[in-house]
Design a protein around this motif. Structure first.
Motif, PDB file in Angstrom:
ATOM      1  N   LYS A  78       6.864   3.956 -16.502  1.00 33.52           N
ATOM      2  CA  LYS A  78       7.448   4.715 -17.623  1.00 33.52           C
ATOM      3  C   LYS A  78       8.324   5.852 -17.116  1.00 33.52           C
ATOM      4  CE  LYS A  78       4.824   3.850 -21.736  1.00 33.52           C
ATOM      5  NZ  LYS A  78       4.523   4.442 -23.021  1.00 33.52           N
ATOM      6  N   GLY A  79       9.209   5.539 -16.184  1.00 39.92           N
ATOM      7  CA  GLY A  79      10.162   6.537 -15.723  1.00 39.92           C
ATOM      8  C   GLY A  79       9.629   7.499 -14.683  1.00 39.92           C
ATOM      9  N   GLN A  80       8.299   7.520 -14.438  1.00 38.12           N
ATOM     10  CA  GLN A  80       7.718   8.396 -13.425  1.00 38.12           C
ATOM     11  C   GLN A  80       7.554   7.612 -12.118  1.00 38.12           C
ATOM     12  OE1 GLN A  80       7.048  11.514 -14.114  1.00 38.12           O
ATOM     13  NE2 GLN A  80       7.231  11.488 -16.337  1.00 38.12           N
ATOM     14  N   VAL A  81       8.034   8.163 -11.015  1.00 34.10           N
ATOM     15  CA  VAL A  81       7.850   7.505  -9.727  1.00 34.10           C
ATOM     16  C   VAL A  81       6.488   7.910  -9.151  1.00 34.10           C
ATOM     17  CG1 VAL A  81       8.687   7.297  -7.358  1.00 34.10           C
ATOM     18  CG2 VAL A  81      10.305   7.419  -9.266  1.00 34.10           C
ATOM     19  N   ILE A  82       5.675   6.910  -8.794  1.00 32.16           N
ATOM     20  CA  ILE A  82       4.379   7.185  -8.168  1.00 32.16           C
ATOM     21  C   ILE A  82       4.507   6.903  -6.684  1.00 32.16           C
ATOM     22  CG2 ILE A  82       1.945   6.489  -8.048  1.00 32.16           C
ATOM     23  CD1 ILE A  82       2.141   5.646 -10.944  1.00 32.16           C
ATOM     24  N   ASP A  83       4.252   7.882  -5.811  1.00 26.12           N
ATOM     25  CA  ASP A  83       4.348   7.589  -4.380  1.00 26.12           C
ATOM     26  C   ASP A  83       3.166   8.143  -3.584  1.00 26.12           C
ATOM     27  OD1 ASP A  83       5.077  10.170  -4.705  1.00 26.12           O
ATOM     28  OD2 ASP A  83       7.088   9.955  -3.880  1.00 26.12           O
ATOM     29  N   LEU A  85       0.820  -1.208   0.000  1.00 16.96           N
ATOM     30  CA  LEU A  85       0.000   0.000   0.000  1.00 16.96           C
ATOM     31  C   LEU A  85       0.857   1.262   0.000  1.00 16.96           C
ATOM     32  CD1 LEU A  85      -2.887  -0.949   2.437  1.00 16.96           C
ATOM     33  CD2 LEU A  85      -3.069  -0.364   0.011  1.00 16.96           C
ATOM     34  N   ARG A  86       2.083   1.135   0.441  1.00 18.08           N
ATOM     35  CA  ARG A  86       2.951   2.299   0.588  1.00 18.08           C
ATOM     36  C   ARG A  86       4.127   2.349  -0.380  1.00 18.08           C
ATOM     37  NH1 ARG A  86       1.877   6.527   4.063  1.00 18.08           N
ATOM     38  NH2 ARG A  86      -0.164   6.025   4.934  1.00 18.08           N
ATOM     39  N   ARG A  87       4.416   1.236  -0.976  1.00 18.15           N
ATOM     40  CA  ARG A  87       5.663   1.137  -1.752  1.00 18.15           C
ATOM     41  C   ARG A  87       5.572   1.898  -3.075  1.00 18.15           C
ATOM     42  NH1 ARG A  87       8.308  -4.653  -3.024  1.00 18.15           N
ATOM     43  NH2 ARG A  87      10.104  -3.896  -4.202  1.00 18.15           N
ATOM     44  N   PRO A  88       6.463   2.887  -3.310  1.00 18.55           N
ATOM     45  CA  PRO A  88       6.413   3.650  -4.570  1.00 18.55           C
ATOM     46  C   PRO A  88       6.729   2.735  -5.761  1.00 18.55           C
ATOM     47  CG  PRO A  88       8.056   4.555  -3.041  1.00 18.55           C
ATOM     48  CD  PRO A  88       7.599   3.264  -2.469  1.00 18.55           C
ATOM     49  N   THR A 133      -2.788   7.433  -1.962  1.00 21.50           N
ATOM     50  CA  THR A 133      -4.121   7.107  -2.493  1.00 21.50           C
ATOM     51  C   THR A 133      -4.005   6.429  -3.853  1.00 21.50           C
ATOM     52  OG1 THR A 133      -4.255   9.345  -3.354  1.00 21.50           O
ATOM     53  CG2 THR A 133      -5.327   8.929  -1.249  1.00 21.50           C
ATOM     54  N   VAL A 134      -3.152   6.995  -4.719  1.00 17.36           N
ATOM     55  CA  VAL A 134      -2.976   6.387  -6.041  1.00 17.36           C
ATOM     56  C   VAL A 134      -2.456   4.966  -5.885  1.00 17.36           C
ATOM     57  CG1 VAL A 134      -1.774   6.540  -8.231  1.00 17.36           C
ATOM     58  CG2 VAL A 134      -2.558   8.636  -7.112  1.00 17.36           C
ATOM     59  N   LEU A 135      -1.484   4.782  -4.998  1.00 20.39           N
ATOM     60  CA  LEU A 135      -0.910   3.452  -4.790  1.00 20.39           C
ATOM     61  C   LEU A 135      -1.985   2.472  -4.320  1.00 20.39           C
ATOM     62  CD1 LEU A 135       2.512   4.281  -3.130  1.00 20.39           C
ATOM     63  CD2 LEU A 135       2.128   3.192  -5.336  1.00 20.39           C
ATOM     64  N   ALA A 136      -2.809   2.922  -3.367  1.00 15.77           N
ATOM     65  CA  ALA A 136      -3.846   2.042  -2.841  1.00 15.77           C
ATOM     66  C   ALA A 136      -4.824   1.665  -3.938  1.00 15.77           C
ATOM     67  CB  ALA A 136      -4.582   2.753  -1.699  1.00 15.77           C
TER      68      ALA A 136
END
Lengths: 423, 423, 423, 423
Positions: free
Chosen positions: A67-72, A60-63, A75-78
């Protein structure tokens, strides 16, 4: 993502892989051999359940990198997690064995292996250089698991004889399984009922497929190891066919073979230009400067040249190889190149070959007058051993100079000031 | 012919393949196990006969494509059919079993498999991208049929024992057959008479051939999967040999390896120019326009350029890659290219590297003054991350302009109007 | 040497191969099974001896080709033969069996197989196109012989049991041999004495080597069949990676895939230029003339051009492909090429795309004015289906004309006479 | 290091390899069969110990080559040795068996095999041309050792039965081992205890790996043998696809196939330029001079040319092939090349093809006037058989002459003196 091996997420992935593997091994054994009453089993079950639940929280927390963009963003991750791995992870995290005793539902926990597949694939993607090796390691891992499952299946079909202990039963099943997969087939354990025969056929066909995969991989591995060599040997064969067909004298053939041996031992048969051509301009420039800047800056009349000019010259120096005894040029020829010695030894000798004027080594240069005047060489240069030289052509040099008008003028002055040419 | 998968003819082909396969399976079983009296068999026989007759009618009307020409005239089609597949289809359509009971003549109906061979070949031709996968599927299909036939043959040679039922007999024969083909050879069922021995030898040799084919295919499949990677790894190995031999500093080696990893992850190691070079000019133009038109039209002094000019420029833009930290150019150098940022981020910085003037991103351009004047760059440009740029050389641009005299004149005016150069 | 298959020497070679094979089969059987008293054997022995003696006489007269020179002088041939094959042929020609009964000396006659080896090698050299197939056939031939010999050896070691007839004994030995070579190993016949065990080990190791050879060959055969396809698929994969990475619109992707499918179906993915480039100039010229002369001679202003000029133009025509819907050029562009339609259909349409002026097909040409004047195209040309065109560039044409001053003058007149340009 | 095979160090290496192999064979046998009391064993032990001790002394003095530098200083060598192989060599040199009877410590002496590995690797490095063959030989060597060890292990696990002698016991163990490794698996000897089953499984898996390695190697070997042929066949296939697609007349197809057959038979399908391009300039020059100097010096107006000029011309001669019946040029064409006949026969014939003026052969030249004047050829030249010619273009020749102003002036005089052109 391209970080060190001690990245905490990597360690976590490793732990989860170990746990999932453990589950994949003990759950079928438990079911087939009926080991539920054993306390050790329950303990293992608890630990694995713990880890699998923790893994859900971690995800749930892991970034992640897309495509080269880090998502962290949590909410998006969940949201991503819920739509993706959540169901699989949940199934694997429920301790069916603890809840309801021996039940086939436990096999649902093996879903966690899908996660392992994903991790292994990512790992192989990252380690492209060792991809074939990793493929073999993963193959052994899966082969072990499959053999284990097949043995458990065989046990389930055969039933447990009374007279031998559980461990021996399992071992005999595994032994049958390996005997069959490896196509050895001693025939000391054979199927007796129809369903066992069908099972045996499936295992045999699987064995053929596995064999094919092993052999294909090994062949591929060997072919890739030998790609450079195959290329080299093809050159060599072509050459020797040509030389036989055209009756090249044996002495010259010997020299050519020696040159090829030198090329292979020192550079796996490839030359510098080919290698550099594959780099992007910025890295090519840097490599060229590392290799050649020193040589260029040593030349007196390049004193005062700008960094850009030296860079352009470095990019245009062409590597040439001379074999022992070759004349790089002879006295009297019109010079068209100057040379830098990258590696090797050359002798400056008189036109008649009798007098030795000088011996030049790594880092020295010669023939620089050719860049200024079109006049005959004043001495001969002979290679003593294998020489890696860099050549700078007069035309190339003049072409570069058009971009540096100030330095071009400076060169003309130098030329005027040295009407008595050396060498 | 390149139409959707729900084409009615395709579905018909599939039905016929299923029927032919069914016939190939049940006819030998019927003959060996003596199942003629069973009503179910007669029913199957009728259905298949029906389909095979219908297939003959369908072929009289079905248009065919010959060297790109579609033939749909019924008379031509009928003539082609009579000279071609008619005999085969007719043989397969006669219900020998219904007419005269168990007879070897029934085996003639297997001629329909020739049609299946033809269909499968066409299919593989059409699906070139999945050709190797299809080959494996077809191989499993044929292997299954062959194993079935071999098992029937074995049954015929061994005779039917009284004490076991027919299904078990067949299963044991199939089991023997698989055991032998897979070279496992438990030895629990072995030939006893001379004719059985000869049969067993044939099956064993077939097993070797099948093995060879399986393994060859798998090896081939793996080699083709890895063609791109093998290429890439060969480059990498060459490079690392070269770098070790020439003692390239470790820091630079690291950067080069990083670049290669980037290349592999993002483009399987190939560069844009190579890929585009293989397209015909019309498609290359379209792809170039898709990729580059937007960038070009953003440049103020290309406003008013004709579509043809923009197309020519798009075709001539050269992709270049810069690695993080690279200087694309430095302040003070004479500019020879302008650049468009396709992907990545660059910084415009002062000559001394201290001041950050601007940050440019995807779709921006810089250095355009170089196309107009030969003058020193007024600022440095440094890549922040991996940058895919397009470069337009001054010479290239001037060459293109010769074909567009009106625009060339326009450019000269623009140049005159901007004597105070930027950047 | 490159003559028809009914060459009498070829037939003789075939006969000798058959005889040598016969000898290689019956001599070991005779020795092991003790068949010397049988009249049929003696008869076979006489026939083979006859042929082998005749072969010696034939070789004294048969011309040979050495490095392209045919040698047919009887004395030279005899000398060559005496120094070469004479001893082998003599050994094979002595009927030891007839002279002294069952004797191991008979095995010396197998020396004739060396001759067969030589003939097979020559054959494979000649039939380079079928080399891999021939290799497999020869392999089966040798495998058969080896299995036969191994079976004879096994018989010799086991001794002949009293209770079974000779043919069954031999069959069982062959069966054991195949079971072992194919690594099936039922275990119904196993070695019992130490010497038999050693023999079995040798056969098993041989089996492994044979297996390796079979599989290696099959893999190789498959790889060579697929060389063109592997190449094509690699291109395709590169392309699709590139298109995904650069987000090429799906519609364009579809068109590109269609183009590749067209390329593969029609030309196995290779283009004309690559193929022609491998031919020597004389053949390249002839092929070019065959393909292009007609088109060129149709153009009115090439009337009167010499054969040499047409040849030079034919060599310089560049094949280009357009996909359905592509504009070959648009009205208003400055023309730089003329085109010949080799295959396909194009439409001549008005600048606004509304009016259709004409439809041109195979053998037509258009845009020829571009060779004379630099002026805008007067109409657009659009491809209706896949078009294989030949393009002739203005610069190329002018370069060719410099070698034909008379024709160049003629062209200038044509140009002056056509100031009102068409199309 | 690139010296003859009788180098004393090489012989020593061979001796040590033999001793290490001997130790690797007899020590396990001694341990398993309990042969310590036998005097012969003690004797062998002493000899091996002696050699191993001597080897340590030899290594203290033996010069080594590191990156092309020979190190022969005794102190440096001793220091390198102490840090490197010393421990291994010492372990191997201690005669544990002589000191303390049968003891597992003896197995430590097998450490010497690490040395053998090292030597074999060096050997393969040196013999790159035979690398694949050597790999197979080494493989057989290691396979033999491993089979021996596995057999010893099996013996140790089974114990020695009373009723059969030691040699038979060992042979049966080896037989089991080979049966299992070769995946034959007769099943006449099978494991009975759990530990034996585990051992058998290990041996089977090893067997699979060995199989994979054998087959991969054979496939690789065959692929490399066929690299040139695969290349050639790919060309041929491309060509025949092209010719079928474009309907090239059969007569021309035949000629093209003949040409390819000629190319393959004589040069394995490669052409001279490709081969020479891979050589460094000095060797390329020498080969060119060997092939072409004679031809060039025969031409009257090259009399007096300097060695440098002849060298430059030799480097620029382009090989061209003509097939039987080809016109190299026709009377009336403007000449642009002169030709030298390297191999083959051409006819000088009149413009109408009726009169035969002369027949030229290997070493002759023609068309030399083209280098001096731009005028029509005075006769036609036709190839009689396959001709390997060298062509010298007018432009090339003039470019070379710019570097030799003296000779250029000489040529102009020659030209003035020959206004009546020949041929």
């Amino acid at each position: 993502m391209r970080d060190d091996i001690l990245n905490p997420y990597r360690i976590w992935d490793l732990l989860i892989t170990v746990c999932a593997t453990l589950a994949a091994v003990y759950i079928p054994v438990q079911l087939v051999l009926g080991l539920h009453e054993q306390a050790a089993m329950a303990y293992v079950d608890w630990v694995i359940t713990l880890f699998f639940v923790a893994d859900m929280l971690v995800h749930l927390r892991r970034p992640v990198t897309v495509k080269g963009q880090v998502i962290d963003s949590p909410t998006v991750l969940a949201r991503r997690y819920m739509k993706g791995w959540f169901v699989v992870d949940l199934l694997a995290a429920i301790p069916f064995g603890l809840l309801s005793g021996a039940t086939l539902l436990q096999l649902l926990r093996l879903a966690k292996l899908a996660r392992v597949v994903h991790l292994l694939r990512q790992w192989r993607q990252r380690e492209i250089q060792n991809a074939t090796l990793l493929r073999l390691i993963f193959f052994v891992y899966w082969l072990g698991l499959i053999a284990h499952w097949l043995a458990c299946g065989w046990l389930a079909l055969r039933g447990m004889p009374e007279d031998i202990d559980k461990w021996t039963s399992y071992l005999r099943a595994l032994y049958w399984c390996i005997t069959t997969l490896a196509t050895v087939g001693y025939g000391d354990i054979t199927p007796t009922t129809n369903i066992q025969m069908v099972y045996a056929m499936v295992v045999m066909l699987l064995g053929v497929a596995i064999y094919g995969y092993v052999i294909g991989n090994v062949a591929n591995l060997l072919a890739n190891i030998d790609l450079a060599k195959a290329h080299y040997l093809a050159s060599l064969e072509r050459l020797s066919t040509f030389m036989r067909y055209r009756n090249i004298p044996l002495r010259l053939q010997r020299r050519i073979y020696d040159y090829y041996a030198y090329l292979w031992e020192n550079r796996l048969g490839y030359d510098e230009s080919t290698v550099l051509a594959e780099l992007p301009i910025s890295l090519r420039t840097e490599v060229s400067l590392v290799l050649k800047r020193e040589f260029i800056e040593k030349v007196p009349f390049f004193k005062g040249a700008s960094q850009e000019l030296i860079r352009d010259i470095a990019l245009e120096l062409r590597p040439v190889v001379f074999t022992p005894g070759d004349y790089i040029f002879k006295a009297g020829e019109i010079g068209r190149h100057m040379y830098f010695i990258s590696r090797g030894t050359v002798e400056v000798i008189s036109a008649d070959g009798k007098a030795l004027f000088a011996t030049l080594r790594d880092g020295d240069f010669f023939g620089e007058i050719a860049l200024l005047f079109s006049q005959p060489r004043s001495a001969s240069i002979r290679a003593v051993d294998y020489c890696d030289l860099y050549a700078l052509g007069k035309e190339t040099f003049e072409r570069i100079l058009t971009h540096y008008p100030d330095f071009a003028m400076h060169m003309q002055e130098v030329a005027r000031g040295r009407q008595e040419p050396r060498q």
